[in-house]
Design a protein around this motif. Structure first.
Motif, PDB file in Angstrom:
ATOM      1  N   ASN A   1      10.822  10.156   1.075  1.00 25.66           N
ATOM      2  CA  ASN A   1      10.471   9.901   2.477  1.00 25.66           C
ATOM      3  C   ASN A   1       9.558   8.686   2.639  1.00 25.66           C
ATOM      4  O   ASN A   1       8.909   8.530   3.648  1.00 25.66           O
ATOM      5  CB  ASN A   1       9.863  11.151   3.149  1.00 25.66           C
ATOM      6  CG  ASN A   1       8.641  11.636   2.408  1.00 25.66           C
ATOM      7  OD1 ASN A   1       8.143  10.910   1.536  1.00 25.66           O
ATOM      8  ND2 ASN A   1       8.163  12.822   2.744  1.00 25.66           N
ATOM      9  N   SER A   2       9.579   7.802   1.623  1.00 23.97           N
ATOM     10  CA  SER A   2       8.826   6.546   1.755  1.00 23.97           C
ATOM     11  C   SER A   2       9.524   5.460   0.938  1.00 23.97           C
ATOM     12  O   SER A   2      10.279   5.753   0.002  1.00 23.97           O
ATOM     13  CB  SER A   2       7.389   6.724   1.239  1.00 23.97           C
ATOM     14  OG  SER A   2       7.405   6.891  -0.166  1.00 23.97           O
TER      15      SER A   2
ATOM     16  N   ARG B   1       9.413   3.301   9.112  1.00 19.43           N
ATOM     17  CA  ARG B   1       8.950   4.505   9.819  1.00 19.43           C
ATOM     18  C   ARG B   1       7.484   4.785   9.487  1.00 19.43           C
ATOM     19  O   ARG B   1       6.674   5.059  10.373  1.00 19.43           O
ATOM     20  CB  ARG B   1       9.827   5.695   9.426  1.00 19.43           C
ATOM     21  CG  ARG B   1       9.512   6.956  10.216  1.00 19.43           C
ATOM     22  CD  ARG B   1      10.571   8.006  10.021  1.00 19.43           C
ATOM     23  NE  ARG B   1      10.571   8.546   8.668  1.00 19.43           N
ATOM     24  CZ  ARG B   1      11.547   9.330   8.181  1.00 19.43           C
ATOM     25  NH1 ARG B   1      12.580   9.645   8.922  1.00 19.43           N
ATOM     26  NH2 ARG B   1      11.468   9.802   6.945  1.00 19.43           N
ATOM     27  N   GLU B   2       7.162   4.678   8.207  1.00 22.77           N
ATOM     28  CA  GLU B   2       5.754   4.882   7.790  1.00 22.77           C
ATOM     29  C   GLU B   2       4.836   3.876   8.449  1.00 22.77           C
ATOM     30  O   GLU B   2       3.765   4.212   8.939  1.00 22.77           O
ATOM     31  CB  GLU B   2       5.658   4.636   6.286  1.00 22.77           C
ATOM     32  CG  GLU B   2       5.766   5.826   5.405  1.00 22.77           C
ATOM     33  CD  GLU B   2       5.390   5.401   3.985  1.00 22.77           C
ATOM     34  OE1 GLU B   2       6.026   4.466   3.470  1.00 22.77           O
ATOM     35  OE2 GLU B   2       4.439   6.001   3.439  1.00 22.77           O
ATOM     36  N   ARG B   3       5.237   2.603   8.406  1.00 29.09           N
ATOM     37  CA  ARG B   3       4.394   1.531   8.954  1.00 29.09           C
ATOM     38  C   ARG B   3       4.220   1.697  10.451  1.00 29.09           C
ATOM     39  O   ARG B   3       3.136   1.467  10.993  1.00 29.09           O
ATOM     40  CB  ARG B   3       5.009   0.160   8.646  1.00 29.09           C
ATOM     41  CG  ARG B   3       5.115  -0.155   7.164  1.00 29.09           C
ATOM     42  CD  ARG B   3       3.759  -0.229   6.503  1.00 29.09           C
ATOM     43  NE  ARG B   3       3.844  -0.478   5.067  1.00 29.09           N
ATOM     44  CZ  ARG B   3       2.802  -0.480   4.246  1.00 29.09           C
ATOM     45  NH1 ARG B   3       1.593  -0.226   4.698  1.00 29.09           N
ATOM     46  NH2 ARG B   3       2.955  -0.719   2.966  1.00 29.09           N
TER      47      ARG B   3
ATOM     48  N   ASN C   1       1.692   4.352  11.274  1.00 30.21           N
ATOM     49  CA  ASN C   1       0.298   4.072  10.899  1.00 30.21           C
ATOM     50  C   ASN C   1      -0.263   2.793  11.499  1.00 30.21           C
ATOM     51  O   ASN C   1      -1.476   2.616  11.537  1.00 30.21           O
ATOM     52  CB  ASN C   1       0.174   4.008   9.375  1.00 30.21           C
ATOM     53  CG  ASN C   1       0.498   5.349   8.765  1.00 30.21           C
ATOM     54  OD1 ASN C   1       0.135   6.375   9.344  1.00 30.21           O
ATOM     55  ND2 ASN C   1       1.201   5.354   7.661  1.00 30.21           N
TER      56      ASN C   1
ATOM     57  N   ASP D   1       6.074  -3.387   1.280  1.00 31.26           N
ATOM     58  CA  ASP D   1       7.172  -2.525   0.821  1.00 31.26           C
ATOM     59  C   ASP D   1       8.310  -3.367   0.242  1.00 31.26           C
ATOM     60  O   ASP D   1       8.911  -2.992  -0.763  1.00 31.26           O
ATOM     61  CB  ASP D   1       7.686  -1.674   1.984  1.00 31.26           C
ATOM     62  CG  ASP D   1       6.572  -0.842   2.589  1.00 31.26           C
ATOM     63  OD1 ASP D   1       6.097   0.086   1.918  1.00 31.26           O
ATOM     64  OD2 ASP D   1       6.146  -1.155   3.720  1.00 31.26           O
TER      65      ASP D   1
END
Ligand SMILES: CSC[C@@H](O)[C@@H](O)C(=O)COP(=O)(O)O
Length: 357
Positions: free
Chosen positions: A39-40, A72-74, A77, A89
């Motif tokens: 998931n990352s 999505r993570e970025r 956050n 990434d």
């Protein structure tokens, strides 16, 4: 119960399901079927480095989905400067493995796509682009599979090296895509799968994949290919590629070069099957391709047991380069090149339906 997208099948090396990426753990095949959820972007980079997912086109597809996960993570956050943070990434993913050019091809395509985005929520568009890359790879393999199979005009046995099958791609396979199509046409008597020391992609993965598909497969030690060819039992060597340089030199799993020399000596045809995303016109020749060296333990140990005396070193270059002069055919989704050279590869590139550079 597992959804059908997550059952053991050679086409399920890379699966996007329920907003997560699942990778069939190829380190455990053929004994255990395990999917690793990522998931990352960092998790995908680790999975590529550790060979959970391997094979040039499969790495490219996994990396495309990794960019979606990373974005999505970025976005969660950082919001405004998510694109800037995403560069970290991109760097992490680019460092995962050095040789398969599909990794860099997919990163470049996702980066260029991101530059065109002005959506408030870029994630659906990014996911759609990753899914396009995945679908295009499957379609390319089906097309090149048919083109390669058309070259095999009589029932024969073939040798393949490593695993260039569905497991190594978005689905269907490159070298094994040719085998699937030729088998359907009645022209494959048997596939000899080199076991492919040290990682055993041949005996663990190719044998599993072909056996699951009902295609007759026989595993042999890598060193057995010469005597098999000398008996006159083999018509073709068919392999995939991790990178094809602009002059037609082919980089593939260590041992491929030796097979090409053997094939030429015995009058056996040598075919390389790969999508155009594996062709790297920016790399002039094979000598310029970075060759990955992996841990010595992969050679020094077998089945978890050390097979060389303590204190002895090992070399472990995991790819080699076959000079274009030893390649009879390069088969891509855009056409077949016989006796490849720089001019023919450039001309083929011009026929690509989308700009590939
Ligand atoms: C369609 S896959 C072609 C190549 O990627 C394959 O032959 C190969 O060498 C894979 O090496 P690997 O080290 O298992 O990633």
């Amino acid at each position: 119960m597992l959804p059908t997208s997550l059952i053991a099948h050679p086409d399920h090396a890379v699966v996007w399901h329920d907003n997560q990426l699942y990778l069939l753990d190829q380190r455990e095949l053929p004994h255990t079927i395990t999917f690793i959820m990522c998931n990352s972007g960092a998790a995908v980079a680790t999975a590529i480095r550790d060979m959970v997912v391997r094979g040039a086109p499969a790495i490219g597809v996994a990396v495309a989905y990794a960019v979606v996960l990373a974005a999505r993570e970025r976005l969660l956050n950082t919001t405004n400067d998510w694109r800037e943070h995403l560069n970290e990434d991109f760097a992490l993913l680019a460092a995962a493995r050095p040789t398969a050019v599909n990794l860099f091809w997919a990163l470049k395509r996702m980066r260029e796509f991101i530059a065109t985005l002005d959506h408030v929520d870029p994630l659906p568009a990014l996911l759609a682009e990753a899914q396009r890359i995945h679908a295009e790879d499957i379609a390319a393999n089906q097309t090149l599979g048919a083109l390669g199979a058309a070259l095999i005009d009589t029932p024969t046995a073939i040798i393949t090296h490593c695993n260039a099958g569905a497991l190594a791609t978005g689905g269907y396979g490159t070298a094994l895509g040719v085998v699937r199509s030729a088998f359907a046409a009645g022209n494959i008597r048997c596939v000899y799968a080199d076991e492919t020391r040290p990682w055993l992609q041949g005996s663990r993965l190719t044998a599993w994949e072909l056996h699951e598909s009902g295609i007759p497969v026989t595993v042999q030690a890598d060193v057995a290919a010469a005597s098999l060819m000398a008996r006159g039992d083999v018509g073709w060597v068919i392999v995939g590629a991790d990178r094809i340089a602009a002059n037609g030199d082919v980089c593939n799993k260590i041992g491929t070069y030796g097979l090409a020399i053997l094939a030429r000596h015995h009058g056996v045809k040598f075919m390389v099957a790969a999508p155009l995303s594996t062709v790297d016109l920016d790399t002039p020749n094979g000598a310029a391709i970075p060759i990955e060296e992996r841990a010595a333990d992969e050679v020094l140990c077998c089945g978890g047991q050390r097979v060389a005396p303590a204190g002895v070193a090992a070399r472990n270059p995991v790819f080699d380069v076959t000079p274009a002069a030893l390649v009879d055919y390069i088969v891509t989704e855009c056409g077949v090149i016989a006796q490849p050279d720089a001019a023919k590869l450039h001309a083929l590139y011009q026929t690509a339906p989308i700009a590939m550079d």
